[in-house]
Design an enzyme around this catalytic site. Sequence first.
Site, PDB file in Angstrom:
ATOM      1  N   CYS A  55      -6.819   4.209   7.638  1.00 57.49           N
ATOM      2  CA  CYS A  55      -6.969   3.837   9.084  1.00 57.49           C
ATOM      3  C   CYS A  55      -8.196   4.450   9.763  1.00 57.49           C
ATOM      4  CB  CYS A  55      -5.717   4.062   9.804  1.00 57.49           C
ATOM      5  SG  CYS A  55      -4.191   3.965   8.844  1.00 57.49           S
ATOM      6  N   ASP A  87       1.639   6.545  10.107  1.00 58.32           N
ATOM      7  CA  ASP A  87       2.963   6.004   9.981  1.00 58.32           C
ATOM      8  C   ASP A  87       3.229   5.522   8.531  1.00 58.32           C
ATOM      9  OD1 ASP A  87       3.036   6.800  12.609  1.00 58.32           O
ATOM     10  OD2 ASP A  87       3.463   4.446  13.328  1.00 58.32           O
ATOM     11  N   CYS A 128      -5.233   4.360  13.980  1.00 58.05           N
ATOM     12  CA  CYS A 128      -3.711   4.512  13.433  1.00 58.05           C
ATOM     13  C   CYS A 128      -2.903   4.329  14.811  1.00 58.05           C
ATOM     14  CB  CYS A 128      -3.553   5.742  12.573  1.00 58.05           C
ATOM     15  SG  CYS A 128      -2.502   5.385  11.339  1.00 58.05           S
ATOM     16  N   ASP A 129      -1.528   3.904  14.400  1.00 63.18           N
ATOM     17  CA  ASP A 129      -0.812   3.110  15.551  1.00 63.18           C
ATOM     18  C   ASP A 129      -0.882   4.057  16.677  1.00 63.18           C
ATOM     19  OD1 ASP A 129      -0.194   1.621  13.432  1.00 63.18           O
ATOM     20  OD2 ASP A 129       2.001   2.041  13.198  1.00 63.18           O
ATOM     21  N   LYS A 130      -0.431   5.379  16.851  1.00 64.58           N
ATOM     22  CA  LYS A 130      -0.342   6.072  17.899  1.00 64.58           C
ATOM     23  C   LYS A 130      -1.626   6.600  18.548  1.00 64.58           C
ATOM     24  CE  LYS A 130       4.055   5.159  16.920  1.00 64.58           C
ATOM     25  NZ  LYS A 130       3.436   4.769  15.809  1.00 64.58           N
ATOM     26  N   CYS A 181      12.684  -6.567  -9.146  1.00 65.85           N
ATOM     27  CA  CYS A 181      11.237  -6.144  -9.372  1.00 65.85           C
ATOM     28  C   CYS A 181      10.911  -5.316 -10.452  1.00 65.85           C
ATOM     29  CB  CYS A 181      10.523  -5.798  -7.932  1.00 65.85           C
ATOM     30  SG  CYS A 181       8.835  -5.217  -8.145  1.00 65.85           S
ATOM     31  N   CYS A 200      -3.598  -1.081   8.788  1.00 61.72           N
ATOM     32  CA  CYS A 200      -2.833  -2.152   8.285  1.00 61.72           C
ATOM     33  C   CYS A 200      -3.174  -3.523   8.916  1.00 61.72           C
ATOM     34  CB  CYS A 200      -1.105  -1.648   8.369  1.00 61.72           C
ATOM     35  SG  CYS A 200      -0.751  -0.268   8.024  1.00 61.72           S
ATOM     36  N   GLU A 450      10.165   5.561  13.215  1.00 65.53           N
ATOM     37  CA  GLU A 450      10.262   4.296  12.963  1.00 65.53           C
ATOM     38  C   GLU A 450      11.183   4.200  11.640  1.00 65.53           C
ATOM     39  OE1 GLU A 450       6.260   2.856  12.085  1.00 65.53           O
ATOM     40  OE2 GLU A 450       5.875   2.745  14.294  1.00 65.53           O
ATOM     41  N   SER A 476       8.659  -0.102  12.814  1.00 67.33           N
ATOM     42  CA  SER A 476       7.406  -0.515  12.613  1.00 67.33           C
ATOM     43  C   SER A 476       6.944  -1.827  13.145  1.00 67.33           C
ATOM     44  CB  SER A 476       7.107  -0.302  11.058  1.00 67.33           C
ATOM     45  OG  SER A 476       5.885  -0.868  10.614  1.00 67.33           O
TER      46      SER A 476
END
Length: 573
Positions: A55, A87, A128-130, A181, A200, A450, A476
Amino acid sequence: MTRSFDKASLPSRHVSVGPERAPHRSYYYAMGLSEEEIARPFVALASAGNNSAPCNTTLDAQADAAQAGVNAAGGMPRRFNTITVTDGIAMGHQGMKSSLVSREVIADSVELSVRGHCYDALVGFAGCDKSLPGMMMAMLRLNVPSIFVYGGSILPGRYHEKDVTVVDVFEAVGQFAAGNCPIADLHELEKVACPGHGACGGQFTANTMACVGEAIGLSLPNSNMVPAPYSTREQIAIAAGAQVMELIHLNLRPRDICTREAFINAARVVAATGGSTNAALHLPAMAHEAGIEFDLFDVAEAFKSTPYIADLKPGGQYVAKDMYEAGGVYMLMKTMLSGGFLDGNCMTVTGKTLGENIDQVTWNPDQKVIYDIRTPITPTGGVVGLRGSLAPDGAIVKVAGMQRLVFEGPARVFDCEEDTFAAVEAREIADGEVIVIRYEGPKGGPGMREMLSTTAALYGLGLGEKVALVTDGRFSGGTRGFCIGHVGPEAAEGGPIALVENGDLIRIDAEIGTIDLLVPDDVMATRRTAWVARANDYQSGALWRYAQNVGPAYKGAVTHPGAAAETHVYADI
């Protein structure tokens, strides 16, 4: 265009003008600056760049590129860095307690660097997210001319002839636990899901807040959906550096741009894209920095009246690269404005209004990602606010892509995420249950973790819409399924979620926006008398300090009084 600037009213005069500032200027000479360069406005280029995750790996280069734009327009660029907590790497363990806390640290660190060095303007680079809301919070707090630049999203991975993201890997963990899987397939997927630089790729928190940057007017038009690996990102950075100098000339500041109407625009864009529920934390926190009352219920009000029109993962088919190729955020806003869902009079960093910017965009009827507002995917937004006896202070759920919007079932209660994940992995969760994860709120966690590891594992087991999950923590942007977060008051404060017991019936109605604990009042009163507050394991350091100061989730989980308590604004020192 290069302009001449008078520093008489700019903050940098305190470190560069007059005989008494000779010691200060000596430091700038030490770094190779000329007398003419020291006389220019000082522009902070704040980068959240690092090697912690893809990110952030291109951010420093973009910030360095912006120097050319600042220089060409008559400014003096000064780059510095701040932290991030990624995250995807912090997910599913104690490290996630640091994530939301990092938003405050990012905002604080940018504020302190700008204050300490008396910078006149700010261009912030985040991936990145935050780091996105953290950077924009600092801009609103300082109120110097500012532009926000997103580092760009990752390109989609390819696995068995289809596009994949990191969320597919999280869900494959659940499929592996279910025996569906093979370990070799999981190993193959993890190697191709994230093919390079960037945040992401779905409409998770980073891309949601990148859309907010454009919708609220702090980013250059159609700049944030450009993928991180594209060379265009360098041009965007240079343009941001040049434009922030124009903002100094115009004295156009973040609080002139981010009005209440602009926050409503931003919330509507989140809803229209089926964006992350984390926006319901970050928009109130940003508004708090500007002295604007705008809480979870204001966000939810905008959500419930906005059509869902962008077919983006995790609820839809496409990723950010596809959104960019379809025309970007402004293509989305073109149809929203035409339908009366945006206020086009809001100012932006271009020096023009949102409506004037949108006028430059031609609607593309051939693209497949963004639906015409008249023919939406669903008539109401992809995110819904909830309120009721289980959450008097509100809660939030993402309904984009969901078929089932009403759920009633018996509670299965856990006091931390780890115990829940273990039960999911052991396949101990039954169809029809409402999983309750508590003591994960801002104070109780501390840090409001999250829950993507748990929600993705549920989806991988095939339980995505066969169970509901309710928490005072959060989710998330990649979470899908019937997952309700931000329940308040949180368990650590004795909210109703602290009093839930196994087998209690919980009813959630995302159509009308309610969440209720179906337990008689006298029973709840007895339980409340017996309830004892819990201590957490974080009794020192940053997490302790956060827990002492953080406010409720519905107001953004903020840690200071905000602009309403200001006696002065940094930009006017």
